[in-house]
Enzyme design. Structure first.
Site, PDB file in Angstrom:
ATOM      1  N   ASP A 104      27.801  50.475  34.937  1.00  0.00           N
ATOM      2  CA  ASP A 104      28.316  49.640  33.947  1.00  0.00           C
ATOM      3  C   ASP A 104      28.168  50.815  32.654  1.00  0.00           C
ATOM      4  OD1 ASP A 104      29.376  47.998  32.312  1.00  0.00           O
ATOM      5  OD2 ASP A 104      27.485  46.797  32.238  1.00  0.00           O
ATOM      6  N   ASP A 298      34.637  51.100  29.273  1.00  0.00           N
ATOM      7  CA  ASP A 298      33.729  50.346  29.882  1.00  0.00           C
ATOM      8  C   ASP A 298      34.038  50.207  31.288  1.00  0.00           C
ATOM      9  OD1 ASP A 298      31.813  48.491  30.787  1.00  0.00           O
ATOM     10  OD2 ASP A 298      32.449  46.828  29.671  1.00  0.00           O
TER      11      ASP A 298
END
Length: 509
Positions: A104, A298
């Site tokens: 992440d 992201d």
């Protein structure tokens, strides 16, 4: 006066909310029990040591000079897809306990399940690790979807398909969670790869990659290839889902040059978006609209998320140019799937989507483009007769997020050392010999503002403002209490303060 009072009250409420709420990060918004496609075959025969080298103009990068990091063992070290997230295997503790960890780039904590949960098969048992040390601090993180709470500690971690060596890492041991671990996932923790500013409970918690760079001496660069592009959830094959290369970039994983955009702010990987196009149609919005709040890259967010005004403009442009008439609004807002007869692909009905990013040469830009195969996403088949799809774009109240929907088309280089992000065509973003992504440039950026991200309050700045306002309110409250209690008290003949003379008491009556 009434207006001023109302504004003050709302200002206080707003500051109180931001001051007390936890930071929101993002992980996949919906989990689909899908499978993955096979990435393009890579010839790993020649042993090469590779590093990044700039050509000076910031528009092309990645040559093949001799470097210091061997990347061959890192190729295909990820599994997963955009719906369930991409994860890497790590060995945590002594003796090592193998865990799959979600990659992440939109958060900064390294957190692992440290207690049983019905949706995970195993967890990190701190009592079985002779090297685990509790820091005696609690930690809690809330994401776009789900949250968890636990305790901070440190332990040894190694990466079986990563840089050689063992590192001492700050670990958040997850003891309880809600909506974080979901059915169908195959990971037991999260690997936050963003900057210390996003770490919880504060920036003194060193993020995972910072520790790797410091302790193993590798360059402060990593790169991602995510190979879930255009996968059907009914696929039966589980090939590797991609690669996380720590220390540089592996040229066999991309085609052509790497195009760079500056990292505007080192918290998330914040970039500057100059404009969007649907097909050949420019949305013609003020460039600040695209950067409302922030624009970030992201890997933990499933979709391409757009500020509300931008999202509405994109949907209007698609519907006006699409060959499909009277398309259900539920498809655009994510509440309905669109289904076609099996074998009938819908992608010819939809246009390409393009994002223009400012280049490191700030007077120029470059364009990354995804084909409909990346944003009209297969998720399920029905009785073997229908193929159903979802819209891989959504509206956002927290800025523009270039998530997996876009990243699956590109090899993305997070060059933290030179504060820039690179995009190249991914070698696995190909379906039926058709490339699913495009890059073009350079283009002049003279027609857009010199700074499209100015005037946006960053989240840490909001914290400072909120806490300052709370402190001011507290001081004012104390002063008001003193004004109520002290000046209005009088002494009787014997020098004592009587209850009857208390203004507060009389007001209570």
């Amino acid at each position: 006066m009434a207006y001023s009072t109302s504004v003050s009250i709302w200002t206080f409420a707003f500051s109180l909310y931001f001051g007390l709420s936890k930071c929101y990060f993002s992980i996949p918004l919906k989990i689909y029990p899908g499978k993955y496609n096979v990435s393009t075959a890579v010839d790993l025969t020649p042993l090469r040591l590779l590093a990044l080298k700039s050509d000076g103009n910031g528009l092309s990068l990645a040559s093949d000079p001799t470097g210091t990091v061997n990347f061959l063992d890192m190729v295909n070290n990820l599994q997963g897809d955009s719906g369930r997230g991409y994860y890497i295997e790590l060995s945590v503790g002594t003796p090592g306990q193998k865990l799959n960890i979600l990659v992440d780039t939109g958060s900064s904590n390294f957190a692992v399940a440290a207690a049983p949960h019905p949706f995970i098969t195993h967890y990190f048992n701190t009592e079985l690790s002779s090297t685990y040390q509790s820091a005696g601090r609690s930690v809690a993180v809330r994401y776009t979807q789900g949250n968890w709470e636990g305790e901070l500690g440190i332990d040894k971690v190694s990466i079986p398909k990563g840089p050689n060596g063992t590192i001492i890492i700050s670990i958040a041991a997850i003891l309880s969670s809600e909506g974080f671990f979901l059915p169908g996932i195959n990971w037991q923790g999260i690997l936050g790869l963003a900057y210390p500013m996003l770490a919880r409970p504060d920036s003194s918690v060193e993020p995972f990659f910072n520790s790797v760079v410091k302790q193993l001496g590798i360059p402060d660069i990593f790169s991602l290839q995510m190979c879930g592009a255009g996968l059907s959830a009914s696929s039966t094959v589980d090939p590797p889902g991609g690669s996380l290369i720590m220390g540089g970039a592996e040229p066999t994983l991309y085609r052509g040059s790497v195009w760079y955009t500056p990292i505007i702010e080192e918290w998330y990987y914040q970039v500057e978006v100059l404009k969007l196009e649907v097909g050949d149609q420019n949305l013609n919005l003020d460039c600040k609209e695209y950067n409302t709040d922030k624009a970030i890259v992201d890997s933990g967010t499933t979709l391409l998320r757009l500020p509300v005004n931008v999202f509405n403009a994109v949907v209007d442009a698609i519907t006006s140019s699409s060959l499909i008439q009277d398309f259900s609004s539920g498809f655009w807002d994510g509440t309905k799937l669109a289904c076609w007869m099996k074998g009938e692909t819908p992608w010819r009905f939809f246009p390409k989507l393009s994002i223009y990013l400012r280049a490191t040469n700030t007077s120029q830009s470059f364009r990354i483009t995804i084909l409909p195969q990346l944003y009209i996403q297969p998720v399920i088949d029905v009785d073997g007769t229908l193929d159903c799809f979802r819209f891989g774009v959504s509206s956002s109240a927290n800025g523009l997020v270039i998530g997996a929907t876009v990243m699956e088309g590109f090899y993305v280089v997070f060059d933290r050392a030179q504060r820039r992000l690179g995009f190249a065509l991914s070698s696995c973003a190909v379906k039926g010999e058709v490339a699913l992504s495009e890059i073009a440039g350079p283009f002049s950026a003279a027609d857009v503002a010199a700074d499209c991200s100015s005037g946006m309050l960053k989240e840490p700045l909001l914290w400072v403002i909120s806490y300052t306002l709370m402190a001011v309110c507290a001081v004012v409250l104390v002063i008001l209490l003193l004004l109520l209690l002290l000046p209005c008290r009088r002494r009787d003949h014997f020098g004592e303060i009587t209850d009857e003379s208390s203004l507060v008491r009389h007001r209570i009556k």
